[in-house]
Structures are given as structure tokens and as C-alpha cells.
Design an enzyme around this catalytic site. Structure first.
Site, PDB file in Angstrom:
ATOM      1  CE  LYS A  13     -19.913  64.219  81.709  1.00  0.00           C
ATOM      2  NZ  LYS A  13     -20.195  63.965  80.301  1.00  0.00           N
ATOM      3  NE  ARG A  88     -18.369  58.321  79.185  1.00  0.00           N
ATOM      4  CZ  ARG A  88     -18.819  59.340  78.460  1.00  0.00           C
ATOM      5  NH1 ARG A  88     -17.998  60.160  77.869  1.00  0.00           N
ATOM      6  NH2 ARG A  88     -20.113  59.532  78.334  1.00  0.00           N
ATOM      7  NE  ARG A 127     -28.925  64.573  76.191  1.00  0.00           N
ATOM      8  CZ  ARG A 127     -27.684  64.306  76.598  1.00  0.00           C
ATOM      9  NH1 ARG A 127     -27.055  65.135  77.418  1.00  0.00           N
ATOM     10  NH2 ARG A 127     -27.099  63.197  76.223  1.00  0.00           N
ATOM     11  NE  ARG A 162     -26.376  61.702  72.875  1.00  0.00           N
ATOM     12  CZ  ARG A 162     -25.386  61.882  73.748  1.00  0.00           C
ATOM     13  NH1 ARG A 162     -24.935  63.093  73.996  1.00  0.00           N
ATOM     14  NH2 ARG A 162     -24.847  60.857  74.380  1.00  0.00           N
ATOM     15  NE  ARG A 173     -25.604  57.606  77.596  1.00  0.00           N
ATOM     16  CZ  ARG A 173     -26.352  58.664  77.272  1.00  0.00           C
ATOM     17  NH1 ARG A 173     -27.609  58.494  76.900  1.00  0.00           N
ATOM     18  NH2 ARG A 173     -25.852  59.868  77.335  1.00  0.00           N
TER      19      ARG A 173
HETATM   20  P1  AMP Z   1     -21.297  61.483  75.679  1.00  0.00           P
HETATM   21  O1  AMP Z   1     -21.667  62.355  74.543  1.00  0.00           O
HETATM   22  O2  AMP Z   1     -20.098  62.002  76.431  1.00  0.00           O
HETATM   23  O3  AMP Z   1     -22.447  61.147  76.578  1.00  0.00           O
HETATM   24  O4  AMP Z   1     -20.802  60.088  75.041  1.00  0.00           O
HETATM   25  C1  AMP Z   1     -21.697  59.263  74.313  1.00  0.00           C
HETATM   26  C2  AMP Z   1     -21.126  57.854  74.180  1.00  0.00           C
HETATM   27  O5  AMP Z   1     -19.848  57.926  73.500  1.00  0.00           O
HETATM   28  C3  AMP Z   1     -20.815  57.148  75.489  1.00  0.00           C
HETATM   29  O6  AMP Z   1     -21.953  56.514  76.036  1.00  0.00           O
HETATM   30  C4  AMP Z   1     -19.751  56.145  75.041  1.00  0.00           C
HETATM   31  O7  AMP Z   1     -20.325  55.058  74.343  1.00  0.00           O
HETATM   32  C5  AMP Z   1     -18.949  56.964  74.028  1.00  0.00           C
HETATM   33  N1  AMP Z   1     -17.842  57.691  74.691  1.00  0.00           N
HETATM   34  C6  AMP Z   1     -17.663  59.052  74.758  1.00  0.00           C
HETATM   35  N2  AMP Z   1     -16.552  59.363  75.444  1.00  0.00           N
HETATM   36  C7  AMP Z   1     -15.994  58.194  75.832  1.00  0.00           C
HETATM   37  C8  AMP Z   1     -14.844  57.828  76.600  1.00  0.00           C
HETATM   38  N3  AMP Z   1     -14.035  58.755  77.120  1.00  0.00           N
HETATM   39  N4  AMP Z   1     -14.593  56.509  76.780  1.00  0.00           N
HETATM   40  C9  AMP Z   1     -15.395  55.551  76.261  1.00  0.00           C
HETATM   41  N5  AMP Z   1     -16.502  55.812  75.559  1.00  0.00           N
HETATM   42  C10 AMP Z   1     -16.816  57.116  75.337  1.00  0.00           C
END
Ligand code: AMP
Length: 215
Positions: A13, A88, A127, A162, A173
Site C-alpha cells: 500500500k 489501524r 524489502r 527497516r 506485525r
Molecule cells: P508502517 O510504516 O505503516 O508499516 O508503520 C510502521 C510502524 O509504525 C507500525 O508497525 C506501528 O508500530 C507504527 N504505526 C504506524 N501507523 C500506526 C497507526 N496508525 N497506529 C499505531 N501504530 C502505527
């Protein structure tokens, strides 16, 4: 257009959001990117978020909602935006509704990029992400390898893995996604906003499916 992009970690996404942003000329709001930028700057919010991110857990709702509320008050959102990685949880989705209601606005589409769990694990463990946050390009060691190992094809910056893209954290996750975020699919379906697209196949094909879904 105010679009919510839903999908598991590694569903693509983020990549699709970047392509849509270019095509539609609306900003991408990624809470993950906001936290990583805050961490890079060493702000208290960034350091707090890191303790959760490293474990594959969600950052607490109050922190995330505060960050999004501030972002949604900025003046560059007249033409709409794309939310990537937010909401989320159900609490975040309800908070989003409230923020938008106060602005006299609403979400126009929620697009689910649907990918099976095992495919997500494969994708995430290979990745690699460009260290230059202005670029943010993503590669995969097998499926989308850069021309030169460890170097971004687009801007020449270093590629990195990452911290949360390791198998243990990835499984965490995914568990969190299935438990806390997957219920949002029904939430947006009940509102008549859900558009489900198959997230497996060539990137351009998935992009075309998304364009179709929001046309
Ligand atoms: P992402 O880059 O979207 O995969 O986010 C990486 C990490 O950031 C996630 O595994 C969460 O720990 C935190 N995170 C990002 N967006 C949110 C959200 N909307 N609610 C809670 N944690 C978030």
C-alpha cells in the site's frame, strides 16, 4: 478525494500510495513515515514511537490520533489526501470520523489491498528501503532487486532494511494487523466505502485495479 488505504504490512500500500499521489496530485499521509521522520529528528514523540515499532506493536491510539489531527489541520489538503497506515484500530477510525465531521468532510473511499499472510512475510523479509526520505523508494532482494546491490536506482542513496522488517517482528506485525486492523474492513464496508483489490501481481496491474476502484 479522501482515501483510506488498508492492507497488511507489506501489502504494497505504501508503494501504491506513492504512485497514486503522483497521478492524483494529492498528498500521502503515512503515520509510519511521520514516526520514522520524528525518530530521525530525535523528538520525544519519535523516541516513544520507536519502542513500539521495534516490537511490531501499535503506537498507542492517543499518540497516533494527536499526530493525525495535527496533520489534517494543515492547509495543503484542499484537493484531498491519501491515508496510508491510518486508521489501524477501531478507536482510530472513530476518531478520524470525528475529526472529519468537525471539518464538514468525510472519507470518499477505503481501498483494501488484499494479500495472503505468507506472501506478506516473503515480501517484508526481502524489502529494502531508500534511506533518503524524500525518495523513499522500495526494492526487494528477489522480486524487485536494485541494479546495484544496496544502492537506490532512483536517487543513488543507500538502501537499508527497516528495523521492523525481520521475521520475528514481521510475524508480530501480522498478528497485530489481523487482530486490530482487519476489523476495519467491515467498518468501512458497513459505511459502503470499501473497495477490495487483489494485491498480488505486477505493481502496475495492482495500480490499475486501484484506479478502477476509485474511479
Ligand atoms: P508502517 O510504516 O505503516 O508499516 O508503520 C510502521 C510502524 O509504525 C507500525 O508497525 C506501528 O508500530 C507504527 N504505526 C504506524 N501507523 C500506526 C497507526 N496508525 N497506529 C499505531 N501504530 C502505527
Amino acid at each position: 478525494m479522501r482515501i483510506v488505504l488498508l492492507g497488511g504490512p507489506g501489502s504494497g500500500k505504501g508503494t501504491q500510495a506513492k504512485m497514486l499521489v503522483e497521478k492524483l496530485g494529492i498528498p500521502q499521509i503515512s503515520t509510519g513515515d511521520i514516526f520514522r521522520a520524528a525518530l530521525k529528528e530525535g523528538t520525544p514523540m519519535g523516541l516513544k514511537a520507536k519502542t513500539y515499532m521495534d516490537k511490531g506493536e501499535l503506537v498507542p491510539d492517543d499518540v497516533v490520533i494527536g499526530v493525525v489531527e495535527e496533520r489534517l489541520s494543515k492547509p495543503d489538503l484542499d484537493k484531498g489526501y491519501m491515508l496510508d497506515g491510518f486508521p489501524r484500530t477501531l478507536a482510530q477510525a472513530k476518531a478520524l470520523d470525528k475529526i472529519l465531521e468537525a471539518q464538514g468532510k468525510s472519507i470518499s473511499h477505503a481501498v483494501l489491498v488484499d494479500v495472503p499472510d505468507e506472501e506478506l512475510v516473503k515480501r517484508l523479509s526481502g524489502r529494502r528501503t531508500c534511506r533518503n526520505s524524500a525518495c523513499g523508494a522500495m526494492f526487494h532482494v528477489i522480486f524487485n532487486a536494485p541494479k546495484k546491490e544496496g544502492v537506490c536506482d532512483i536517487c543513488g542513496s543507500e538502501l537499508y532494511q527497516r528495523d521492523d522488517d525481520n521475521e520475528k517482528t514481521i510475524r508480530e506485525r501480522l498478528g497485530v494487523y489481523n487482530k486490530q486492523t482487519a476489523p476495519l474492513v467491515q467498518y468501512f464496508a458497513d459505511k459502503g466505502l470499501l473497495r477490495k483489490v487483489q494485491g498480488v501481481g505486477p505493481i502496475e496491474e495492482i495500480f490499475a485495479r486501484i484506479e478502477n476502484a476509485i474511479a
